[in-house]
Design a protein around this motif. Structure first.
Motif, PDB file in Angstrom:
ATOM      1  N   PRO A  87       0.850  -1.198   0.000  1.00 30.19           N
ATOM      2  CA  PRO A  87       0.000   0.000   0.000  1.00 30.19           C
ATOM      3  C   PRO A  87       0.889   1.254   0.000  1.00 30.19           C
ATOM      4  O   PRO A  87       1.659   1.463   0.934  1.00 30.19           O
ATOM      5  CB  PRO A  87      -0.793  -0.110   1.304  1.00 30.19           C
ATOM      6  N   GLU A  88       0.762   2.067  -1.062  1.00 24.16           N
ATOM      7  CA  GLU A  88       1.640   3.216  -1.250  1.00 24.16           C
ATOM      8  C   GLU A  88       1.597   4.166  -0.053  1.00 24.16           C
ATOM      9  O   GLU A  88       2.634   4.635   0.422  1.00 24.16           O
ATOM     10  CB  GLU A  88       1.246   3.986  -2.521  1.00 24.16           C
ATOM     11  N   LEU A  89       0.376   4.437   0.401  1.00 16.81           N
ATOM     12  CA  LEU A  89       0.225   5.407   1.490  1.00 16.81           C
ATOM     13  C   LEU A  89       0.917   4.923   2.758  1.00 16.81           C
ATOM     14  O   LEU A  89       1.622   5.683   3.425  1.00 16.81           O
ATOM     15  CB  LEU A  89      -1.268   5.667   1.751  1.00 16.81           C
ATOM     16  N   ALA A  90       0.744   3.621   3.066  1.00 16.96           N
ATOM     17  CA  ALA A  90       1.357   3.077   4.273  1.00 16.96           C
ATOM     18  C   ALA A  90       2.877   3.113   4.157  1.00 16.96           C
ATOM     19  O   ALA A  90       3.584   3.419   5.123  1.00 16.96           O
ATOM     20  CB  ALA A  90       0.868   1.646   4.513  1.00 16.96           C
ATOM     21  N   LEU A  91       3.384   2.834   2.960  1.00 19.53           N
ATOM     22  CA  LEU A  91       4.831   2.824   2.749  1.00 19.53           C
ATOM     23  C   LEU A  91       5.430   4.206   2.997  1.00 19.53           C
ATOM     24  O   LEU A  91       6.407   4.365   3.733  1.00 19.53           O
ATOM     25  CB  LEU A  91       5.137   2.362   1.317  1.00 19.53           C
ATOM     26  N   ALA A  93       4.035   6.747   4.577  1.00 15.87           N
ATOM     27  CA  ALA A  93       3.801   7.173   5.957  1.00 15.87           C
ATOM     28  C   ALA A  93       4.790   6.513   6.910  1.00 15.87           C
ATOM     29  O   ALA A  93       5.378   7.171   7.771  1.00 15.87           O
ATOM     30  CB  ALA A  93       2.365   6.840   6.367  1.00 15.87           C
ATOM     31  N   ILE A 177       2.093  12.108  -3.144  1.00 14.14           N
ATOM     32  CA  ILE A 177       1.871  12.208  -1.693  1.00 14.14           C
ATOM     33  C   ILE A 177       3.190  12.431  -0.950  1.00 14.14           C
ATOM     34  O   ILE A 177       3.249  12.332   0.274  1.00 14.14           O
ATOM     35  CB  ILE A 177       1.121  10.980  -1.117  1.00 14.14           C
TER      36      ILE A 177
ATOM     37  N   THR B 191      -5.963   2.614  -0.348  1.00 16.97           N
ATOM     38  CA  THR B 191      -5.559   3.323   0.870  1.00 16.97           C
ATOM     39  C   THR B 191      -5.598   4.841   0.624  1.00 16.97           C
ATOM     40  O   THR B 191      -5.742   5.621   1.550  1.00 16.97           O
ATOM     41  CB  THR B 191      -4.133   2.939   1.320  1.00 16.97           C
ATOM     42  N   LEU B 192      -5.448   5.248  -0.650  1.00 20.23           N
ATOM     43  CA  LEU B 192      -5.445   6.679  -0.966  1.00 20.23           C
ATOM     44  C   LEU B 192      -6.850   7.270  -0.954  1.00 20.23           C
ATOM     45  O   LEU B 192      -7.013   8.486  -1.018  1.00 20.23           O
ATOM     46  CB  LEU B 192      -4.811   6.914  -2.342  1.00 20.23           C
ATOM     47  N   VAL B 194      -8.710   7.828   1.258  1.00 17.13           N
ATOM     48  CA  VAL B 194      -8.895   8.752   2.377  1.00 17.13           C
ATOM     49  C   VAL B 194      -8.814  10.204   1.900  1.00 17.13           C
ATOM     50  O   VAL B 194      -9.500  11.086   2.421  1.00 17.13           O
ATOM     51  CB  VAL B 194      -7.862   8.475   3.497  1.00 17.13           C
ATOM     52  N   PHE B 195      -8.027  10.464   0.869  1.00 21.62           N
ATOM     53  CA  PHE B 195      -7.896  11.836   0.369  1.00 21.62           C
ATOM     54  C   PHE B 195      -9.175  12.303  -0.332  1.00 21.62           C
ATOM     55  O   PHE B 195      -9.385  13.492  -0.502  1.00 21.62           O
ATOM     56  CB  PHE B 195      -6.704  11.957  -0.587  1.00 21.62           C
ATOM     57  N   GLY B 202      -6.883   3.634   4.617  1.00 21.49           N
ATOM     58  CA  GLY B 202      -6.067   4.846   4.579  1.00 21.49           C
ATOM     59  C   GLY B 202      -6.442   5.816   5.689  1.00 21.49           C
ATOM     60  O   GLY B 202      -5.602   6.574   6.181  1.00 21.49           O
ATOM     61  N   ILE B 205      -4.331   5.454   8.492  1.00 16.22           N
ATOM     62  CA  ILE B 205      -2.924   5.815   8.297  1.00 16.22           C
ATOM     63  C   ILE B 205      -2.772   7.325   8.441  1.00 16.22           C
ATOM     64  O   ILE B 205      -1.907   7.818   9.135  1.00 16.22           O
ATOM     65  CB  ILE B 205      -2.426   5.332   6.916  1.00 16.22           C
ATOM     66  N   VAL B 206      -3.678   8.059   7.771  1.00 15.18           N
ATOM     67  CA  VAL B 206      -3.718   9.510   7.914  1.00 15.18           C
ATOM     68  C   VAL B 206      -4.859   9.828   8.865  1.00 15.18           C
ATOM     69  O   VAL B 206      -5.988   9.967   8.454  1.00 15.18           O
ATOM     70  CB  VAL B 206      -3.971  10.192   6.561  1.00 15.18           C
ATOM     71  N   GLY B 221      -1.582  -0.965   7.245  1.00 16.90           N
ATOM     72  CA  GLY B 221      -0.839  -1.451   6.083  1.00 16.90           C
ATOM     73  C   GLY B 221      -0.863  -2.975   6.012  1.00 16.90           C
ATOM     74  O   GLY B 221      -1.050  -3.561   4.941  1.00 16.90           O
TER      75      GLY B 221
END
Lengths: 236, 250
Positions: A87-91, A93, A177, B191-192, B194-195, B202, B205-206, B221
């Protein structure tokens, strides 16, 4: 549901944001404008190309050699499958939170996303080359090095470049991001809505999309250049 | 269930979540591990695992809706392109553009039209899956040996029957391979969401404006990776059931 007219108005504001800048949503200062847009675009391109270069340098030779000697199929193919699941966002972050922010860490994180497709496609591309051609080349007295550079690589260009393009798209998308990891790219317009407002968000989205498309087109052009003339006739 | 898809799961604030962040910070005042923000706090994880059930469910809805819609559209496009070859290149180019536009950018291009929420996220993710599924399916259909389709026509099948009874079943391994790639990538990409205020993992995460809570990032994750693996395994199994004559390659 926004009215079409309202949507059109927002596009006009986004246009103004890019070329002239607008007052920040927080009031006072002017944000946007060509100078800031170009600066952030340059940063996004820099980060993307750096990460793509690192991925290429690390993954291409390994994939090509594994493919040539027919070893490590499981590793090469699983890498591609596993890479997609990250997962890109988790990576990004986790990189920012656990390792730290900054250009180096960001490039490492992006390269982690960029390596798997290149590795897998290099392996598969080389492996798919007709073994008859390879044997013929060997019969003509070519060394392994010559077989790789003169026979296998040219025939594998479409597959290898397919991997490079997948990597590039993934990297430039994730570079959006990057502001979460402390590097301000065009994604800052999108992520920091409280500063740039809706016009900035839309402007950022348009710019990122255009940049990704431009990169993809450039790579398609490079692929065309790299494909040997003989192969272009067959592939219509 | 449909109501929260339509309205967006989070309050309308940006990433918002006062509701998300306030109980989050209350949790953080608990143990020393959390206060020091160590890489992973197992105690917190065990005590707070239930907070991940809703985001996981939302993530599941995002992925399944996007891939299902993507499959229906790409499947239809592939059938059309198979029938009328001249459509193949424009379809490939159009889906290629949709594939190339980063999802996060797509969310906000849609914003003036569909607003913020899960629907926007699902549309963008659907657009991403089209090329992968379309390309694999057309490759699969093209790889059906002409002798086979000729034989089928010879025994009296119409073009439609040849497509559904011969070509699509023979192309099934490639179709499933495309679905696997699309699904696994979508689980990661979602996961993105969320934006776009679309919820999902996501959002864990955020949290608010906070992206430094390591244990939370690792748990969310890991759930996403696990979900990708489960989907991949399920589709692999489906592939074996639908094309029992051919083992789908790992």
């Amino acid at each position: 549901m926004g009215l079409p007219l309202g949507a059109l108005g927002l596009f006009g504001e986004a246009f103004q944001f890019v070329f002239q800048g607008r007052e920040a949503a927080t009031g006072g200062v002017t944000v946007g404008g060509l100078d800031q847009v170009l600066e952030l675009a340059a940063k996004q391109l820099e980060v993307t190309l750096l990460a793509l270069l690192v991925s290429l340098v690390l993954a291409l030779p390994v994939g090509v050699l594994l493919g040539h000697y027919g070893k490590g199929e499981f590793v090469a193919v699983s890498a591609g499958n596993a890479g997609r699941a990250i997962p890109e966002l988790a990576l990004i972050a986790l990189m920012a939170a656990a390792v730290g922010v900054g250009l180096f860490n960001l490039v490492v994180a992006l390269a982690i996303l960029g390596i798997p497709p290149i590795l897998t496609n290099a392996f598969v591309g080389i492996r798919q080359v007709d073994q008859v051609s390879v044997e013929a080349a060997r019969g003509m007295g070519m060394t392994d090095r010559e077989i790789i550079t003169k026979v296998e690589l040219p025939l594998a260009v479409p597959t290898i470049m397919g991997g490079v393009r997948t990597s590039a798209i993934n990297i430039i998308a994730t570079a959006t991001i990057a502001p979460l990891a402390g590097i301000l790219t065009l994604g800052d317009f999108i992520i920091s809505r409280n500063v740039y407002g809706d016009a900035g968000v839309l402007a950022g989205a348009i710019l990122v999309a255009l940049m990704a498309l431009a990169l993809e087109l450039t790579l398609a052009g490079i692929q065309w250049k790299l494909t040997s003339p003989g192969l272009k006739i067959q592939r219509t | 269930m449909s109501s929260w898809v339509a309205d967006g799961w989070l309050a309308d604030g940006w990433l918002a979540g006062a509701a998300v962040s306030s109980d989050f910070f209350r949790d953080r005042s608990g143990g020393g591990c959390i206060q020091e923000n160590k890489l992973f706090c197992p105690d917190w994880a065990i005590n707070n695992l239930d907070r991940y059930s809703d985001p996981t469910l939302q993530h599941l809805v995002l992925v399944v809706s996007a891939v299902a819609a993507g499959f229906v559209i790409a499947f239809s496009l592939a059938v059309l392109a198979h029938r009328h070859r001249f459509l193949s290149s424009p379809f490939l180019a159009a889906t290629g553009v949709l594939y190339t536009i980063p999802s996060i950018s797509f969310f906000f291009l849609l914003l003036p039209i569909t607003g913020r929420g899960a629907v926007t996220a699902i549309i963008a993710l659907t657009a991403f899956t089209l090329q992968i599924i379309f390309r694999n399916m057309t490759t699969g259909l093209r790889n059906v040996p002409p002798e086979v389709t000729e034989a089928a026509r010879g025994v009296g099948l119409t073009a439609t029957q040849v497509l559904w009874k011969v070509e699509i079943p023979l192309a099934m391994p490639e179709i499933i391979a495309g679905l696997r790639i699309a699904t696994v990538s979508t689980v990661a990409l979602a996961t993105l969401a969320v934006f776009a205020n679309g919820g999902g993992l996501g959002a864990e995460i955020v949290t608010g404006s906070n992206i430094t809570f390591k244990t939370g990032i690792i748990i969310a994750g890991s759930i996403a990776i696990l979900m990708a693996i489960v989907f991949d395994a399920l589709l692999l199994l489906t592939g074996r059931l639908l094309a029992p004559w051919k083992r789908v390659a790992l």
